[in-house]
Design a protein around this motif. Sequence first.
Motif, PDB file in Angstrom:
ATOM      1  N   ILE A  21       0.839  -1.205   0.000  1.00 14.18           N
ATOM      2  CA  ILE A  21       0.000   0.000   0.000  1.00 14.18           C
ATOM      3  C   ILE A  21       0.875   1.257   0.000  1.00 14.18           C
ATOM      4  O   ILE A  21       0.627   2.203  -0.757  1.00 14.18           O
ATOM      5  N   VAL A  22       1.898   1.274   0.841  1.00 15.11           N
ATOM      6  CA  VAL A  22       2.785   2.441   0.912  1.00 15.11           C
ATOM      7  C   VAL A  22       3.519   2.635  -0.415  1.00 15.11           C
ATOM      8  O   VAL A  22       3.645   3.758  -0.908  1.00 15.11           O
ATOM      9  N   MET A  23       3.984   1.534  -0.985  1.00 18.00           N
ATOM     10  CA  MET A  23       4.690   1.646  -2.273  1.00 18.00           C
ATOM     11  C   MET A  23       3.758   2.189  -3.355  1.00 18.00           C
ATOM     12  O   MET A  23       4.146   3.074  -4.121  1.00 18.00           O
ATOM     13  N   ASN A  24       2.541   1.652  -3.430  1.00 21.09           N
ATOM     14  CA  ASN A  24       1.598   2.141  -4.441  1.00 21.09           C
ATOM     15  C   ASN A  24       1.241   3.599  -4.218  1.00 21.09           C
ATOM     16  O   ASN A  24       0.989   4.336  -5.171  1.00 21.09           O
ATOM     17  N   SER A  25       1.224   4.038  -2.976  1.00 22.95           N
ATOM     18  CA  SER A  25       0.806   5.402  -2.671  1.00 22.95           C
ATOM     19  C   SER A  25       1.900   6.441  -2.890  1.00 22.95           C
ATOM     20  O   SER A  25       1.620   7.542  -3.374  1.00 22.95           O
ATOM     21  N   PHE A  26       3.128   6.112  -2.530  1.00 20.08           N
ATOM     22  CA  PHE A  26       4.163   7.145  -2.463  1.00 20.08           C
ATOM     23  C   PHE A  26       5.362   6.932  -3.384  1.00 20.08           C
ATOM     24  O   PHE A  26       6.270   7.745  -3.386  1.00 20.08           O
ATOM     25  N   ILE A  27       5.384   5.873  -4.151  1.00 17.82           N
ATOM     26  CA  ILE A  27       6.561   5.581  -4.969  1.00 17.82           C
ATOM     27  C   ILE A  27       6.768   6.627  -6.066  1.00 17.82           C
ATOM     28  O   ILE A  27       7.901   6.884  -6.471  1.00 17.82           O
ATOM     29  N   GLU A  28       5.707   7.249  -6.496  1.00  9.77           N
ATOM     30  CA  GLU A  28       5.792   8.254  -7.559  1.00  9.77           C
ATOM     31  C   GLU A  28       6.598   9.474  -7.104  1.00  9.77           C
ATOM     32  O   GLU A  28       7.208  10.160  -7.924  1.00  9.77           O
ATOM     33  N   MET A  29       6.639   9.732  -5.821  1.00 11.36           N
ATOM     34  CA  MET A  29       7.389  10.882  -5.313  1.00 11.36           C
ATOM     35  C   MET A  29       8.897  10.634  -5.300  1.00 11.36           C
ATOM     36  O   MET A  29       9.667  11.572  -5.137  1.00 11.36           O
ATOM     37  N   LEU A  30       9.316   9.388  -5.476  1.00 13.81           N
ATOM     38  CA  LEU A  30      10.743   9.060  -5.428  1.00 13.81           C
ATOM     39  C   LEU A  30      11.305   8.745  -6.807  1.00 13.81           C
ATOM     40  O   LEU A  30      12.253   7.983  -6.933  1.00 13.81           O
ATOM     41  N   ARG A  31      10.769   9.358  -7.825  1.00 16.21           N
ATOM     42  CA  ARG A  31      11.155   9.038  -9.196  1.00 16.21           C
ATOM     43  C   ARG A  31      12.384   9.806  -9.680  1.00 16.21           C
ATOM     44  O   ARG A  31      12.796   9.645 -10.815  1.00 16.21           O
ATOM     45  N   PHE A  32      12.985  10.626  -8.838  1.00 18.17           N
ATOM     46  CA  PHE A  32      14.099  11.479  -9.275  1.00 18.17           C
ATOM     47  C   PHE A  32      15.357  10.692  -9.617  1.00 18.17           C
ATOM     48  O   PHE A  32      16.236  11.203 -10.282  1.00 18.17           O
ATOM     49  N   GLU A  33      15.468   9.453  -9.172  1.00 17.63           N
ATOM     50  CA  GLU A  33      16.641   8.629  -9.479  1.00 17.63           C
ATOM     51  C   GLU A  33      16.176   7.244  -9.913  1.00 17.63           C
ATOM     52  O   GLU A  33      15.426   6.581  -9.201  1.00 17.63           O
ATOM     53  N   ASN A  34      16.618   6.820 -11.088  1.00 11.00           N
ATOM     54  CA  ASN A  34      16.170   5.541 -11.648  1.00 11.00           C
ATOM     55  C   ASN A  34      16.488   4.343 -10.767  1.00 11.00           C
ATOM     56  O   ASN A  34      15.680   3.438 -10.626  1.00 11.00           O
ATOM     57  N   VAL A  35      17.669   4.328 -10.188  1.00 11.99           N
ATOM     58  CA  VAL A  35      18.081   3.184  -9.388  1.00 11.99           C
ATOM     59  C   VAL A  35      17.197   3.044  -8.150  1.00 11.99           C
ATOM     60  O   VAL A  35      16.795   1.939  -7.781  1.00 11.99           O
ATOM     61  N   ILE A  36      16.860   4.156  -7.522  1.00 14.37           N
ATOM     62  CA  ILE A  36      15.988   4.122  -6.345  1.00 14.37           C
ATOM     63  C   ILE A  36      14.622   3.577  -6.738  1.00 14.37           C
ATOM     64  O   ILE A  36      14.061   2.713  -6.060  1.00 14.37           O
ATOM     65  N   LEU A  37      14.083   4.063  -7.835  1.00 17.80           N
ATOM     66  CA  LEU A  37      12.782   3.599  -8.314  1.00 17.80           C
ATOM     67  C   LEU A  37      12.814   2.109  -8.645  1.00 17.80           C
ATOM     68  O   LEU A  37      11.900   1.358  -8.271  1.00 17.80           O
ATOM     69  N   LEU A  38      13.859   1.666  -9.298  1.00 13.82           N
ATOM     70  CA  LEU A  38      13.991   0.249  -9.646  1.00 13.82           C
ATOM     71  C   LEU A  38      14.067  -0.621  -8.400  1.00 13.82           C
ATOM     72  O   LEU A  38      13.406  -1.658  -8.313  1.00 13.82           O
ATOM     73  N   VAL A  39      14.847  -0.207  -7.429  1.00 14.93           N
ATOM     74  CA  VAL A  39      14.971  -0.981  -6.186  1.00 14.93           C
ATOM     75  C   VAL A  39      13.626  -1.046  -5.463  1.00 14.93           C
ATOM     76  O   VAL A  39      13.230  -2.104  -4.957  1.00 14.93           O
ATOM     77  N   LEU A  40      12.914   0.058  -5.419  1.00 16.71           N
ATOM     78  CA  LEU A  40      11.602   0.063  -4.759  1.00 16.71           C
ATOM     79  C   LEU A  40      10.605  -0.831  -5.492  1.00 16.71           C
ATOM     80  O   LEU A  40       9.802  -1.534  -4.858  1.00 16.71           O
TER      81      LEU A  40
END
Length: 161
Positions: A21-40
């Motif tokens: 639920i947290v990932m679906n809700s807030f993952i879009e805010m952490l899109r500034f770095e590809n590696v972080i987004l991929l790991v999440l």
Amino acid sequence: MQVERYRPILYLQYFLLLIDIVMNSFIEMLRFENVILLVLFVIQDVCIIFAVIVVFLLFFNTYIFQAGLVNILINKFKVGIMVTFAYFGLNVGLHVWEMTLRWDEPNKYIWETNGFIPVFVIQRTGAVLYYYFYKRTALKLGDPRFYQDSDWIRKEFDKRR
């Protein structure tokens, strides 16, 4: 299963749902770095796999499974199992597509891409169904009737013969 033994498993299942639920809700805010987004994205998908593994481990622990009456167990939980696998497929598909669109430019506006919004909406709707059916499955598996011989199991077995 005894309540003392089942409670930590139920808390683990709720924790895995909360991560999703947290990932679906807030993952879009952490899109500034590809590696972080991929790991999440990988963490979210691994949590779904762990949730499925926990459910199947609970299946293996039931009296019904140990007695060889797997059909009864599968019929009782087939909707939850199918929704979980469909949601996992939608999740992986959306993650791959989103990473493909954003890889060169992490802050790129991707919402105008043809077909992305409908897939996004379907995945989020599937998430709600997944949360409902997974929680229902987790709570149903806490029923002591699944862990001991009883009349309803014998009736179900007689129907199957």
